[in-house]
Design a protein around this motif. Structure first.
Motif, PDB file in Angstrom:
ATOM      1  N   ASN A 156       0.819  -1.139  -0.196  1.00 57.47           N
ATOM      2  CA  ASN A 156      -0.091  -0.045  -0.071  1.00 57.47           C
ATOM      3  C   ASN A 156       0.842   1.241   0.198  1.00 57.47           C
ATOM      4  O   ASN A 156       1.520   1.609   1.020  1.00 57.47           O
ATOM      5  CB  ASN A 156      -0.975  -0.090   1.179  1.00 57.47           C
ATOM      6  CG  ASN A 156      -2.225   0.841   1.022  1.00 57.47           C
ATOM      7  OD1 ASN A 156      -1.982   1.831   0.399  1.00 57.47           O
ATOM      8  ND2 ASN A 156      -3.118   0.593   1.683  1.00 57.47           N
ATOM      9  N   LEU A 157       0.770   2.021  -0.978  1.00 55.90           N
ATOM     10  CA  LEU A 157       1.780   2.948  -1.171  1.00 55.90           C
ATOM     11  C   LEU A 157       1.072   4.351  -0.889  1.00 55.90           C
ATOM     12  O   LEU A 157       1.650   5.484  -0.316  1.00 55.90           O
ATOM     13  CB  LEU A 157       2.341   3.346  -2.775  1.00 55.90           C
ATOM     14  CG  LEU A 157       2.930   2.120  -3.241  1.00 55.90           C
ATOM     15  CD1 LEU A 157       3.241   2.432  -4.701  1.00 55.90           C
ATOM     16  CD2 LEU A 157       4.438   1.651  -2.567  1.00 55.90           C
ATOM     17  N   PHE A 158      -0.171   4.244  -1.146  1.00 58.00           N
ATOM     18  CA  PHE A 158      -0.976   5.663  -0.610  1.00 58.00           C
ATOM     19  C   PHE A 158      -2.270   5.422  -0.616  1.00 58.00           C
ATOM     20  O   PHE A 158      -3.053   4.612  -1.212  1.00 58.00           O
ATOM     21  CB  PHE A 158      -0.756   6.606  -1.901  1.00 58.00           C
ATOM     22  CG  PHE A 158      -1.405   8.091  -1.870  1.00 58.00           C
ATOM     23  CD1 PHE A 158      -0.801   8.993  -1.212  1.00 58.00           C
ATOM     24  CD2 PHE A 158      -2.665   8.121  -2.287  1.00 58.00           C
ATOM     25  CE1 PHE A 158      -1.293  10.349  -1.177  1.00 58.00           C
ATOM     26  CE2 PHE A 158      -3.306   9.316  -2.362  1.00 58.00           C
ATOM     27  CZ  PHE A 158      -2.475  10.619  -1.639  1.00 58.00           C
ATOM     28  N   ASN A 159      -3.017   6.048   0.412  1.00 59.44           N
ATOM     29  CA  ASN A 159      -4.370   5.729   0.847  1.00 59.44           C
ATOM     30  C   ASN A 159      -5.099   6.819   1.473  1.00 59.44           C
ATOM     31  O   ASN A 159      -4.784   7.004   2.863  1.00 59.44           O
ATOM     32  CB  ASN A 159      -4.351   4.507   1.631  1.00 59.44           C
ATOM     33  CG  ASN A 159      -6.043   4.066   1.598  1.00 59.44           C
ATOM     34  OD1 ASN A 159      -6.921   4.608   1.331  1.00 59.44           O
ATOM     35  ND2 ASN A 159      -6.223   2.769   2.490  1.00 59.44           N
TER      36      ASN A 159
ATOM     37  N   LEU B  75       1.207  -1.583  -5.297  1.00 58.94           N
ATOM     38  CA  LEU B  75       2.221  -2.123  -6.033  1.00 58.94           C
ATOM     39  C   LEU B  75       2.347  -3.592  -5.607  1.00 58.94           C
ATOM     40  O   LEU B  75       2.528  -3.938  -4.458  1.00 58.94           O
ATOM     41  CB  LEU B  75       3.533  -1.198  -5.679  1.00 58.94           C
ATOM     42  CG  LEU B  75       4.614  -1.993  -6.632  1.00 58.94           C
ATOM     43  CD1 LEU B  75       4.524  -1.620  -8.034  1.00 58.94           C
ATOM     44  CD2 LEU B  75       5.907  -1.153  -6.286  1.00 58.94           C
ATOM     45  N   GLY B  76       1.988  -4.396  -6.930  1.00 54.23           N
ATOM     46  CA  GLY B  76       1.893  -5.836  -6.597  1.00 54.23           C
ATOM     47  C   GLY B  76       2.507  -6.596  -7.793  1.00 54.23           C
ATOM     48  O   GLY B  76       3.175  -5.897  -8.617  1.00 54.23           O
TER      49      GLY B  76
ATOM     50  N   VAL C 278      10.169   9.730 -15.990  1.00 56.85           N
ATOM     51  CA  VAL C 278      10.785   8.693 -14.904  1.00 56.85           C
ATOM     52  C   VAL C 278      10.534   7.315 -15.370  1.00 56.85           C
ATOM     53  O   VAL C 278       9.526   7.152 -16.271  1.00 56.85           O
ATOM     54  CB  VAL C 278      10.210   8.933 -13.508  1.00 56.85           C
ATOM     55  CG1 VAL C 278      10.784  10.393 -13.107  1.00 56.85           C
ATOM     56  CG2 VAL C 278       8.537   8.918 -13.440  1.00 56.85           C
ATOM     57  N   ASP C 279      11.144   6.472 -14.689  1.00 56.05           N
ATOM     58  CA  ASP C 279      10.801   5.092 -14.974  1.00 56.05           C
ATOM     59  C   ASP C 279       9.460   4.380 -14.146  1.00 56.05           C
ATOM     60  O   ASP C 279       9.103   5.048 -13.390  1.00 56.05           O
ATOM     61  CB  ASP C 279      12.041   3.999 -15.092  1.00 56.05           C
ATOM     62  CG  ASP C 279      12.791   4.214 -13.715  1.00 56.05           C
ATOM     63  OD1 ASP C 279      11.751   4.415 -12.644  1.00 56.05           O
ATOM     64  OD2 ASP C 279      13.621   3.914 -13.541  1.00 56.05           O
TER      65      ASP C 279
ATOM     66  N   PHE D 186       7.788   6.245 -10.907  1.00 53.97           N
ATOM     67  CA  PHE D 186       6.640   6.773 -11.122  1.00 53.97           C
ATOM     68  C   PHE D 186       5.386   6.810 -10.100  1.00 53.97           C
ATOM     69  O   PHE D 186       4.891   7.993  -9.865  1.00 53.97           O
ATOM     70  CB  PHE D 186       5.820   6.137 -12.601  1.00 53.97           C
ATOM     71  CG  PHE D 186       4.691   6.490 -12.635  1.00 53.97           C
ATOM     72  CD1 PHE D 186       4.337   7.700 -13.358  1.00 53.97           C
ATOM     73  CD2 PHE D 186       3.294   5.811 -12.395  1.00 53.97           C
ATOM     74  CE1 PHE D 186       3.107   8.095 -13.737  1.00 53.97           C
ATOM     75  CE2 PHE D 186       1.954   6.366 -12.784  1.00 53.97           C
ATOM     76  CZ  PHE D 186       1.962   7.440 -13.195  1.00 53.97           C
ATOM     77  N   PRO D 187       5.523   5.859  -9.146  1.00 52.80           N
ATOM     78  CA  PRO D 187       4.513   5.973  -8.114  1.00 52.80           C
ATOM     79  C   PRO D 187       4.610   7.160  -7.354  1.00 52.80           C
ATOM     80  O   PRO D 187       3.763   7.901  -6.772  1.00 52.80           O
ATOM     81  CB  PRO D 187       4.715   4.594  -7.655  1.00 52.80           C
ATOM     82  CG  PRO D 187       5.111   3.778  -8.531  1.00 52.80           C
ATOM     83  CD  PRO D 187       5.981   4.352  -9.500  1.00 52.80           C
TER      84      PRO D 187
END
Length: 254
Positions: A29-32, A59-60, A104-105, A109-110
């Motif tokens: 979980n990167l952002f919520n 991200l998975g 960006v790659d 990107f995230p």
């Protein structure tokens, strides 16, 4: 919106008609967060309003576990069936990179996308927000939507990015809600374990306090007994001295 952000969330893929035909993945979980989003378009076409929508970035891995997949989900606390999502794999990102002129790659990107969303959150409540997330709904129900971030300066509106999203159908909403249910159950189990640990600590602390209080009471009683014994000895000694003095006085008279 959540105040506590778990490190992972469940993602359900496959055929949702049966648990046997689905598979579950734990995605990072990167952002919520709740983000103010300008929702435009839709079947009536002319509507435009700012809504607080929850944006989740996960991200998975794909089903074969060979490639990373970035998933973005947009939902509404006020409408459990409001669900727009997109996913892009490392391979697919190359096309997106060219299409959106991204510098960006895939791995960077995230973070860059999250930075834009954080700018939108920071601009919340401003009359003329510098950064604003925009969700453009399709003209017909089921049409693709697009989520973008627009920066406004004194010269023009700058569109930083615009990602193609799919509105949720019955199957995708079912999988999303089932995954969220698994998340909630997992958080509940963690809370129960931590609450149980806290209860044990509280019970031990209470027992320690009670033991200390009992020891203090015993010490006070022992001190009181010792003081009473000392006073009794003093009284006895004083009585002896008094008797001796009286006897000596009587002897002197005779």
């Amino acid at each position: 919106a959540m105040t506590h952000q778990p490190t992972s969330s469940h993602v359900i893929e496959g055929d949702p008609s049966s648990w046997k035909t689905s598979y579950v993945e734990n995605a990072t979980n990167l952002f919520n967060k709740d983000v103010p989003v300008c929702v435009k378009g839709g079947p009536d076409g002319a509507s435009e309003k700012i809504e607080e929508l929850t944006v989740r970035i996960l991200l998975g891995l794909n089903k074969t576990k060979q490639h990373k997949v970035l998933r973005v989900q947009v939902t509404s606390d006020s409408d459990p069936f409001f669900f727009h999502s997109m996913e892009v794999s490392e391979e697919e990102f190359q096309s997106l990179k060219v299409e959106q002129s991204i510098l960006v790659d895939f791995h960077q990107f995230p973070d860059k996308f999250i930075e834009l969303l954080e700018e939108c959150v920071a601009s919340r409540g401003e009359a003329n927000p510098r950064f604003l997330a925009v969700l453009r709904l399709g003209a017909e129900e089921g049409d693709d939507s697009a989520l973008g971030v627009v920066e406004t300066n004194k010269f023009k509106h700058l569109s930083h990015i615009s990602l193609a999203f799919r509105p949720g159908d019955d199957a995708s909403i079912k999988k999303y809600l089932a995954a969220r249910l698994m998340d909630v159950k997992g958080e509940r189990d963690v809370w129960r374990r931590s609450h149980g640990d806290a209860s044990d600590e509280l019970r031990d602390a209470r027992a320690a306090v009670e033991a200390a209080a009992a020891e203090a009471t015993a010490q006070r009683e022992a001190a009181r007994d010792a003081q009473a014994a000392a006073q009794a000895r003093l009284d006895e000694l004083a009585a002896k001295l008094k008797r001796s003095a009286l006897e000596e006085l009587e002897n002197t008279k005779t």
